[in-house]
Design an enzyme around this catalytic site. Sequence first.
Site, PDB file in Angstrom:
ATOM      1  N   ASP A 218       0.860  -1.173   0.000  1.00  0.00           N
ATOM      2  CA  ASP A 218       0.000   0.000   0.000  1.00  0.00           C
ATOM      3  C   ASP A 218       0.896   1.222   0.000  1.00  0.00           C
ATOM      4  O   ASP A 218       2.062   1.167   0.406  1.00  0.00           O
ATOM      5  CB  ASP A 218      -0.878   0.041   1.252  1.00  0.00           C
ATOM      6  CG  ASP A 218      -1.856  -1.119   1.330  1.00  0.00           C
ATOM      7  OD1 ASP A 218      -1.919  -1.899   0.368  1.00  0.00           O
ATOM      8  OD2 ASP A 218      -2.536  -1.246   2.356  1.00  0.00           O
ATOM      9  N   ASP A 257      -2.131  -3.223  -4.342  1.00  0.00           N
ATOM     10  CA  ASP A 257      -2.994  -3.707  -3.266  1.00  0.00           C
ATOM     11  C   ASP A 257      -3.875  -2.536  -2.838  1.00  0.00           C
ATOM     12  O   ASP A 257      -4.661  -2.030  -3.620  1.00  0.00           O
ATOM     13  CB  ASP A 257      -2.148  -4.268  -2.131  1.00  0.00           C
ATOM     14  CG  ASP A 257      -2.973  -5.020  -1.093  1.00  0.00           C
ATOM     15  OD1 ASP A 257      -4.137  -5.341  -1.377  1.00  0.00           O
ATOM     16  OD2 ASP A 257      -2.456  -5.280  -0.007  1.00  0.00           O
ATOM     17  N   ARG A 316     -14.034  -0.511  -0.627  1.00  0.00           N
ATOM     18  CA  ARG A 316     -13.271  -0.300   0.612  1.00  0.00           C
ATOM     19  C   ARG A 316     -12.967   1.179   0.858  1.00  0.00           C
ATOM     20  O   ARG A 316     -11.806   1.579   0.930  1.00  0.00           O
ATOM     21  CB  ARG A 316     -11.973  -1.099   0.590  1.00  0.00           C
ATOM     22  CG  ARG A 316     -12.159  -2.587   0.391  1.00  0.00           C
ATOM     23  CD  ARG A 316     -10.819  -3.302   0.448  1.00  0.00           C
ATOM     24  NE  ARG A 316     -10.958  -4.725   0.168  1.00  0.00           N
ATOM     25  CZ  ARG A 316      -9.950  -5.585   0.095  1.00  0.00           C
ATOM     26  NH1 ARG A 316      -8.711  -5.147   0.308  1.00  0.00           N
ATOM     27  NH2 ARG A 316     -10.148  -6.860  -0.170  1.00  0.00           N
TER      28      ARG A 316
END
Length: 440
Positions: A218, A257, A316
């Site tokens: 990330d 990711d 998300r």
Amino acid sequence: MPVRTCHARAIALVMGCASLALTVSSPAQAAPRHRGIERAVLPAGDGWAASDGSTTGGSLATPDHVYTVTDRAELIAAFEDAGDAPKIVRIAGTIHGNSDVEGTPIGCEGYRTDGYTLDKYLAAYDPATWGKVLPSGPLEDARAASAALQKAAVEVRVPSNTTLVGVGEDATVIGASLQVDNVSNVIVRNITFEDTYDCFPQWDPTDGETGAWNSEYDNLVVTGSSHVWVDHNTFGDGDRPDADQPRYYGELFQQHDGLFDIVRGSDLVTISWNVLKNHDKTMLIGNSDSAATAAIDRGKLRVTLHHNLFKDLKERAPRVRFGAVDSYNNHFVATAGAAYGYSYGVGMESRIVAEHNAFTLASQVDPATILKKWKESPITAEDNYVNGRRTDLIAVHNAGVPAERLTPGAGWTPVLRTRIDNPRAVPAVVDHGAGAGKGC
């Protein structure tokens, strides 16, 4: 350049910091336009990170612990030099995570080892011949060894008592993964984070019905840490959006990711005035439903998100497990043609309060999908507006997705808020003020 307006509290902080002398460790740089933010602390009452002692970062840094860095090596050296002492680390220009010791960017070929190539890997683990079992053997070992070399380069650990701040309006970190790992009292402001990509995604034929490519990294990960303030940054995939990547074995070769995850017992985090855009898996708050994770996360993962722009994100934004998350005055945008799954993911034992937010959705997006139920957990979702109309998100969800009914009432009332804007005004307020280069 146009004069930017600041809120009264921010003005006070800037004026209070203006007289402090600043010494840098590298050759002289032009003074940053937003110099006042370097010694700013989180305002009182500004979200969960203002609880139990607040968040001050490196505001008390002595002159010898103020650094200006221009590449990855200098960034790491600054962190190592100061250790856990209060420090201000100023990023000037562009820092490449995938770079050599001199700061020169390198490509994925620079990490390949033990004979790994993507063509060999694709030939070795084609499901038509390999089947639906996890890759193993020399090529998988070579992929893992290559991935380990990249991991050592792109992951940069941020110590406690740090303010990491961009100089001016164009400070950028490309291809690095900042790890706020088991530390405390960290401030990250005024930086554009782009394209933290994995050169060596792993093929998992058991992921879903058809298999999937899984990647690491990330842009920013908060792990086991507390008192973290992330403010006026921009997160995205830069020039490497997932949608433009090829497909292998019929599945997207996904090299990213998340953008920004908060996991493994992290606590007391405020995320304010950021832009998160053009991405698939955006933000996890809590990374697992497992019993071991639950033992760490219960009673923690207290996070506030306010005045952030979430634009063209598939999912998300965030997905929450266990945490008491206050999400208010954010603007969620899904434009025509952008992939959209959901915004709020209601996960195990989550207690989300989503209030006073604005959603600007293209015609193909069903408002019933703004909320997504993963586990039975109550949620408060009041005074939210969709395309300019006040909308009961829970009622719309339950009517549109009756098989996944949500229960209203998260069971707690947020009090750590410094201001609440009318949700009708949120699109203009947030779009104008959020992101790197716009902080006072």
